[in-house]
Enzyme design. Structure first.
Site, short mmCIF file in Angstrom:
data_model
loop_
_atom_site.label_atom_id
_atom_site.label_comp_id
_atom_site.label_asym_id
_atom_site.label_seq_id
_atom_site.Cartn_x
_atom_site.Cartn_y
_atom_site.Cartn_z
N ASP A 167 0.99 -1.16 0.10
CA ASP A 167 -0.01 -0.10 -0.05
C ASP A 167 0.89 1.17 -0.10
OD1 ASP A 167 -2.82 0.29 -0.24
OD2 ASP A 167 -3.22 0.71 1.91
N ASP B 120 -8.93 -2.63 2.61
CA ASP B 120 -8.89 -1.96 3.99
C ASP B 120 -10.01 -2.53 5.08
OD1 ASP B 120 -6.92 -0.21 3.04
OD2 ASP B 120 -8.72 1.18 2.22
#
Length: 482
Positions: A333, A393
């Site tokens: 990420d 997420d």
């Protein structure tokens, strides 16, 4: 030189007048726009998109006087156009652009005499303005300040925490059923045949992360083709996930269990209708996915079902695998959000480009929870009218929460791991939103979610003196690993 987002408020000549707002890009170093519509001055719009206005001879004398003028971009600089428009009496200049809107960055020091407002607008918006409002249009420019916080974040927060908590709880229920099946030798084989879980080992975790990296890079370079592959996969996976979620609920209802014989099997009629309903929901979303008024609701429902089913189905065998998975995806990420802008030609992060659709592609990846922004601003028009949270997420920390719940069941620890990890996830989400509000730019949520959940789970295991068992997994779980 900076560029700012603003709003063009257009009103037609009808009674009552039809109004519509459009996105503009202006340079705050050149001129400041009013902060509210009440303080802005309205001008009649003169559409001169047939010219680029690089010479005063291109426009008849007196046509621009005291008007807002729109011309096409190109052939000369924006400030050269502005100087010509100002000399011909215009009070506002709009420059229509067919490519994506980009910052106005000419050298203002050479054009100190230019004082009229200059803004960039999409050419398609000018066409839409004529179709919606007619040929007689009044326009006003203003730039309201960005809201410090958007209430849509609260909705995103509730959806995310609910999904993670429910997915973890569902995984624990499945684990409890497995334990009961072990106690009954006659049911053990039946339970194993029904078991649909997939267990991640450290090797498969690393392979999974590598596949994610390769897929993201391929999407960046071949987005306009692969986006339809992702949409098709999402429709299939979300329909199956919605079916699994609703079938689990329907299975608890003791009514309507009539069956029909089909292919040497007895199938409940209500499950057939459920399957048709889930397929129809996915098809309706696929057809109307670009309808912003309501399609986001259906996408969020399908997305929550997808995340729930993923968290329940994919089992982490031990805390070691959780640390490897969450750690690698955190690096993934951060790299694709913060590091890739130094690599790409346009200086944009690969992650943000793919999420927004590279090169202005109208098709978006259906891998996010979307909630319309409730606070109106220029960003709503120019950037994203929705607050977004990626499925990753939710799913990635959700796998750790699910492992904590299963470990609670296996060790009869009164849900202490599950509750503490869920609370840590909620705290991580709050931190994400705080940093988002302070920095005014998209954040990799895993940067805050991963440390919160991993550190909290570790502290609970250390405090209870169960770290060794928590790290390696219970004997039951290890014994059932494929």
């Amino acid at each position: 030189v900076t560029a700012d987002e603003g709003i063009l408020h257009a009103s037609g000549s009808g009674v009552p007048p039809v109004t519509k707002d459009y996105c503009i890009i202006y340079n705050s170093n050149w001129i400041s726009l009013p902060k509210s519509l009440d303080n802005a001055t309205s001008r009649t719009l003169e559409n001169l998109t047939s010219t680029v206005l690089c010479s005063s001879s291109e426009v008849p004398s007196g046509l621009m006087k005291d008007k807002a003028v729109v011309v096409m971009r190109g052939n000369c600089t924006s400030l050269e156009k502005a100087r010509i428009a100002q000399s011909l009496g215009a009070k506002m200049l709009l420059i229509a652009s067919k490519p994506r809107l980009s910052p106005l960055s000419d050298n203002k020091t050479d054009f100190e005499d230019v004082t009229l407002p200059v803004a960039l607008i999409r050419y398609n918006d000018i066409v839409d303005m004529q179709l919606m409002l007619g040929n007689e249009v009044n326009v006003t420019l203003y730039s309201p300040p960005l809201p410090e916080f958007d209430c849509s974040m609260v909705v995103i927060f509730l959806i995310a925490v609910f999904t993670v908590a429910l997915g973890g709880y569902w995984s624990g229920v499945a684990e409890l059923e497995n334990l009961k099946a072990i106690a009954s030798p006659g049911e053990r084989e039946t339970r194993r045949k029904k078991e649909e879980n997939v267990t991640f080992t450290p090797v498969t975790v690393i392979l999974f992360v590598v596949i994610c990296c390769v897929m993201l890079v391929l999407l960046y370079f071949f987005y306009k083709w692969l986006v339809y592959v992702i949409i098709s996969v999402f429709c299939l996976a979300s329909a199956m996930s919605l079916y699994n979620c609703l079938a689990a609920l329907i299975g608890e209802i003791p009514f309507g269990q009539c069956r029909i014989a089909c292919c040497n099997k007895n199938i409940e009629v209500r499950l057939i209708f459920l399957a048709v309903f889930c397929i129809a929901a996915a098809v309706v979303w696929a057809v109307f996915r670009n309808e912003d008024r309501w399609a986001w609701i259906l996408q969020d429902i399908l997305g929550v079902a997808f995340c729930l089913n993923f968290i329940k189905t994919l089992k982490m065998p031990n805390f070691k695998s959780c640390v490897i998975l969450l750690g690698l995806l955190l690096l993934y990420d951060v790299f694709f959000v913060f590091i890739t802008p130094f690599i790409t030609k346009n200086g944009a992060s690969i992650m943000v480009e793919v999420a927004a659709g590279p090169f202005g592609n109208s098709e978006k990846l259906p891998v996010v929870i979307r909630v319309p922004r409730l606070e109106y601003s220029a960003s709503t028009l120019c950037d994203m009218p929705f607050s977004l949270l990626g499925f990753g997420d939710i799913i990635v920390p959700g796998l750790l929460v699910a492992y904590c719940r299963r470990f609670d069941v296996q060790t009869s620890s009164s849900s202490v791991y599950y509750i503490s990890c869920t609370i840590a996830y909620a705290i991580g989400m709050v931190l994400t939103f705080i940093v988002l509000a302070l920095m005014k730019m998209g954040q990799p949520a895993l940067l805050y979610l991963v440390p919160c959940t991993l550190v909290t789970s570790s502290l609970v295991a250390w405090r209870r003196k169960e770290m060794k068992k928590f790290w390696k997994g219970s004997s039951y779980q290890v014994g059932w690993m494929p």
